[in-house]
Write a protein that holds these residues in place. Structure first.
Motif, PDB file in Angstrom:
ATOM      1  N   LEU A 246       0.830  -1.207   0.000  1.00  0.00           N
ATOM      2  CA  LEU A 246       0.000   0.000   0.000  1.00  0.00           C
ATOM      3  C   LEU A 246       0.859   1.249   0.000  1.00  0.00           C
ATOM      4  O   LEU A 246       1.965   1.257   0.534  1.00  0.00           O
ATOM      5  CB  LEU A 246      -0.899   0.018   1.242  1.00  0.00           C
ATOM      6  N   LYS A 247       0.330   2.298  -0.619  1.00  0.00           N
ATOM      7  CA  LYS A 247       0.940   3.620  -0.496  1.00  0.00           C
ATOM      8  C   LYS A 247      -0.174   4.648  -0.473  1.00  0.00           C
ATOM      9  O   LYS A 247      -1.266   4.406  -1.006  1.00  0.00           O
ATOM     10  CB  LYS A 247       1.951   3.891  -1.615  1.00  0.00           C
ATOM     11  N   PRO A 248       0.061   5.807   0.141  1.00  0.00           N
ATOM     12  CA  PRO A 248      -1.012   6.811   0.243  1.00  0.00           C
ATOM     13  C   PRO A 248      -1.424   7.321  -1.127  1.00  0.00           C
ATOM     14  O   PRO A 248      -0.603   7.442  -2.032  1.00  0.00           O
ATOM     15  CB  PRO A 248      -0.393   7.933   1.069  1.00  0.00           C
ATOM     16  N   TYR A 249      -2.705   7.604  -1.259  1.00  0.00           N
ATOM     17  CA  TYR A 249      -3.247   8.158  -2.499  1.00  0.00           C
ATOM     18  C   TYR A 249      -3.468   9.646  -2.293  1.00  0.00           C
ATOM     19  O   TYR A 249      -4.086  10.066  -1.320  1.00  0.00           O
ATOM     20  CB  TYR A 249      -4.579   7.484  -2.839  1.00  0.00           C
ATOM     21  N   TYR A 250      -2.924  10.448  -3.205  1.00  0.00           N
ATOM     22  CA  TYR A 250      -3.111  11.894  -3.163  1.00  0.00           C
ATOM     23  C   TYR A 250      -3.930  12.296  -4.376  1.00  0.00           C
ATOM     24  O   TYR A 250      -3.510  12.071  -5.508  1.00  0.00           O
ATOM     25  CB  TYR A 250      -1.758  12.617  -3.173  1.00  0.00           C
ATOM     26  N   LYS A 251      -5.074  12.889  -4.132  1.00  0.00           N
ATOM     27  CA  LYS A 251      -5.952  13.306  -5.220  1.00  0.00           C
ATOM     28  C   LYS A 251      -5.347  14.515  -5.918  1.00  0.00           C
ATOM     29  O   LYS A 251      -4.855  15.442  -5.281  1.00  0.00           O
ATOM     30  CB  LYS A 251      -7.327  13.655  -4.663  1.00  0.00           C
ATOM     31  N   ARG A 252      -5.361  14.488  -7.246  1.00  0.00           N
ATOM     32  CA  ARG A 252      -4.846  15.616  -8.019  1.00  0.00           C
ATOM     33  C   ARG A 252      -5.783  16.815  -7.870  1.00  0.00           C
ATOM     34  O   ARG A 252      -6.978  16.669  -7.685  1.00  0.00           O
ATOM     35  CB  ARG A 252      -4.765  15.263  -9.501  1.00  0.00           C
ATOM     36  N   ALA A 253      -5.195  17.980  -8.006  1.00  0.00           N
ATOM     37  CA  ALA A 253      -6.007  19.195  -7.974  1.00  0.00           C
ATOM     38  C   ALA A 253      -6.894  19.225  -9.213  1.00  0.00           C
ATOM     39  O   ALA A 253      -6.470  18.830 -10.301  1.00  0.00           O
ATOM     40  CB  ALA A 253      -5.107  20.421  -7.933  1.00  0.00           C
ATOM     41  N   GLU A 254      -8.097  19.675  -9.035  1.00  0.00           N
ATOM     42  CA  GLU A 254      -9.013  19.734 -10.161  1.00  0.00           C
ATOM     43  C   GLU A 254      -8.601  20.852 -11.107  1.00  0.00           C
ATOM     44  O   GLU A 254      -8.057  21.869 -10.697  1.00  0.00           O
ATOM     45  CB  GLU A 254     -10.443  19.960  -9.664  1.00  0.00           C
ATOM     46  N   ARG A 255      -8.867  20.646 -12.379  1.00  0.00           N
ATOM     47  CA  ARG A 255      -8.525  21.655 -13.376  1.00  0.00           C
ATOM     48  C   ARG A 255      -9.503  22.820 -13.291  1.00  0.00           C
ATOM     49  O   ARG A 255     -10.686  22.645 -13.069  1.00  0.00           O
ATOM     50  CB  ARG A 255      -8.609  21.068 -14.775  1.00  0.00           C
ATOM     51  N   VAL A 256      -8.977  23.997 -13.487  1.00  0.00           N
ATOM     52  CA  VAL A 256      -9.812  25.193 -13.493  1.00  0.00           C
ATOM     53  C   VAL A 256      -9.548  25.925 -14.799  1.00  0.00           C
ATOM     54  O   VAL A 256      -8.420  26.308 -15.090  1.00  0.00           O
ATOM     55  CB  VAL A 256      -9.471  26.118 -12.299  1.00  0.00           C
ATOM     56  N   ASN A 257     -10.575  26.068 -15.598  1.00  0.00           N
ATOM     57  CA  ASN A 257     -10.460  26.833 -16.835  1.00  0.00           C
ATOM     58  C   ASN A 257     -11.195  28.146 -16.626  1.00  0.00           C
ATOM     59  O   ASN A 257     -12.349  28.171 -16.235  1.00  0.00           O
ATOM     60  CB  ASN A 257     -11.066  26.069 -18.018  1.00  0.00           C
ATOM     61  N   LEU A 258     -10.515  29.236 -16.907  1.00  0.00           N
ATOM     62  CA  LEU A 258     -11.060  30.547 -16.651  1.00  0.00           C
ATOM     63  C   LEU A 258     -10.831  31.403 -17.884  1.00  0.00           C
ATOM     64  O   LEU A 258      -9.737  31.429 -18.437  1.00  0.00           O
ATOM     65  CB  LEU A 258     -10.350  31.147 -15.428  1.00  0.00           C
ATOM     66  N   LEU A 259     -11.861  32.096 -18.323  1.00  0.00           N
ATOM     67  CA  LEU A 259     -11.746  32.909 -19.517  1.00  0.00           C
ATOM     68  C   LEU A 259     -12.251  34.311 -19.206  1.00  0.00           C
ATOM     69  O   LEU A 259     -13.362  34.495 -18.721  1.00  0.00           O
ATOM     70  CB  LEU A 259     -12.590  32.295 -20.648  1.00  0.00           C
TER      71      LEU A 259
ATOM     72  N   THR B  98       6.298  22.524 -11.994  1.00  0.00           N
ATOM     73  CA  THR B  98       5.038  23.131 -11.598  1.00  0.00           C
ATOM     74  C   THR B  98       3.935  22.090 -11.668  1.00  0.00           C
ATOM     75  O   THR B  98       4.049  21.103 -12.398  1.00  0.00           O
ATOM     76  CB  THR B  98       4.686  24.333 -12.498  1.00  0.00           C
ATOM     77  N   ASP B  99       2.887  22.312 -10.903  1.00  0.00           N
ATOM     78  CA  ASP B  99       1.707  21.461 -11.006  1.00  0.00           C
ATOM     79  C   ASP B  99       0.497  22.289 -11.432  1.00  0.00           C
ATOM     80  O   ASP B  99      -0.633  21.878 -11.295  1.00  0.00           O
ATOM     81  CB  ASP B  99       1.437  20.743  -9.683  1.00  0.00           C
ATOM     82  N   LEU B 100       0.770  23.455 -11.997  1.00  0.00           N
ATOM     83  CA  LEU B 100      -0.309  24.359 -12.406  1.00  0.00           C
ATOM     84  C   LEU B 100      -0.824  24.058 -13.804  1.00  0.00           C
ATOM     85  O   LEU B 100      -1.840  24.597 -14.217  1.00  0.00           O
ATOM     86  CB  LEU B 100       0.177  25.815 -12.346  1.00  0.00           C
ATOM     87  N   ILE B 101      -0.127  23.232 -14.548  1.00  0.00           N
ATOM     88  CA  ILE B 101      -0.561  22.948 -15.911  1.00  0.00           C
ATOM     89  C   ILE B 101      -0.445  21.453 -16.152  1.00  0.00           C
ATOM     90  O   ILE B 101       0.406  20.783 -15.585  1.00  0.00           O
ATOM     91  CB  ILE B 101       0.288  23.760 -16.922  1.00  0.00           C
ATOM     92  N   GLU B 102      -1.340  20.908 -16.929  1.00  0.00           N
ATOM     93  CA  GLU B 102      -1.341  19.499 -17.265  1.00  0.00           C
ATOM     94  C   GLU B 102      -1.498  19.347 -18.762  1.00  0.00           C
ATOM     95  O   GLU B 102      -1.979  20.257 -19.439  1.00  0.00           O
ATOM     96  CB  GLU B 102      -2.509  18.785 -16.593  1.00  0.00           C
ATOM     97  N   HIS B 103      -1.101  18.203 -19.268  1.00  0.00           N
ATOM     98  CA  HIS B 103      -1.349  17.897 -20.666  1.00  0.00           C
ATOM     99  C   HIS B 103      -1.674  16.419 -20.803  1.00  0.00           C
ATOM    100  O   HIS B 103      -1.329  15.612 -19.949  1.00  0.00           O
ATOM    101  CB  HIS B 103      -0.155  18.281 -21.545  1.00  0.00           C
ATOM    102  N   ASP B 104      -2.366  16.086 -21.848  1.00  0.00           N
ATOM    103  CA  ASP B 104      -2.725  14.701 -22.121  1.00  0.00           C
ATOM    104  C   ASP B 104      -1.998  14.252 -23.373  1.00  0.00           C
ATOM    105  O   ASP B 104      -1.851  15.016 -24.337  1.00  0.00           O
ATOM    106  CB  ASP B 104      -4.232  14.555 -22.352  1.00  0.00           C
ATOM    107  N   ILE B 105      -1.569  13.007 -23.369  1.00  0.00           N
ATOM    108  CA  ILE B 105      -0.955  12.413 -24.544  1.00  0.00           C
ATOM    109  C   ILE B 105      -1.924  11.370 -25.062  1.00  0.00           C
ATOM    110  O   ILE B 105      -2.215  10.387 -24.382  1.00  0.00           O
ATOM    111  CB  ILE B 105       0.414  11.773 -24.203  1.00  0.00           C
TER     112      ILE B 105
END
Length: 178
Positions: free
Chosen positions: A79-92, A159-166
């Protein structure tokens, strides 16, 4: 017999120097080490699961969230601890605002800026631009770096402020010899 127990104490003391004691509480979310792997070098974590009960210092009953009411006993090493990712926020922003929005209302975590003084010439030499760019281009480059000085640093960071998908062509893993 005394020699064996003295050796046992010596080995336990040696092991405990680098051992890290871990403990989970009831309702903690955890990831579970998968026992089935595509190859022997792969490490797959499944989950998250929720700690349902503590049986001993090393054994826990984990309820899997993806499977209804399925619980299983796992050793703490699985087992290892699970850390939930921060939810994405899109702002325009459109430029027109009916009322002012304060920065505190957005609730977005901004990175701490503690950059050291940047050395522009070091960046230019490291990127080997001098041989490939004209003097006019280098002046423009220096101007941009000076205007946005707080965003650049000679020390790389993360940084953890931006994410991308492959997006892959197929979900099928590629098999090849290591």
């Amino acid at each position: 017999m005394e020699k064996a127990s003295a050796e046992q104490i010596k080995r336990k003391t040696w092991y405990d120097k680098k051992a890290i004691s871990r403990e989970f509480k009831i309702a903690d979310q955890v990831l579970i080490l998968a026992t089935h792997k595509p190859n022997k070098f792969a490490v797959n974590w499944i989950g998250p699961g929720v700690i349902d009960q503590k049986l001993s210092d090393t054994n826990y009953i984990v309820k899997k969230l993806d499977k209804k009411d399925k619980s299983q006993i796992y050793h703490i090493n699985m087992l290892k601890p699970y850390y939930k990712r921060a939810e994405r926020v899109n702002l325009l922003f459109t430029g027109k605002r009916d009322k002012e929005i304060e920065e505190n209302d957005l609730e977005i975590d901004y990175p701490e800026t503690h950059h050291t003084e940047i050395n522009l010439e070091e960046i230019i030499q490291a990127s080997e631009l001098e041989g490939h760019a004209t003097e006019e281009d280098l002046k423009k480059f220096r101007k941009v770096l000076n205007q946005h000085r707080e965003a650049f640093s000679n020390e790389p960071g993360k940084t953890d402020l931006i994410e991308h998908d492959i997006e892959l062509i197929s979900d099928k893993p590629i098999r090849c010899k290591p």
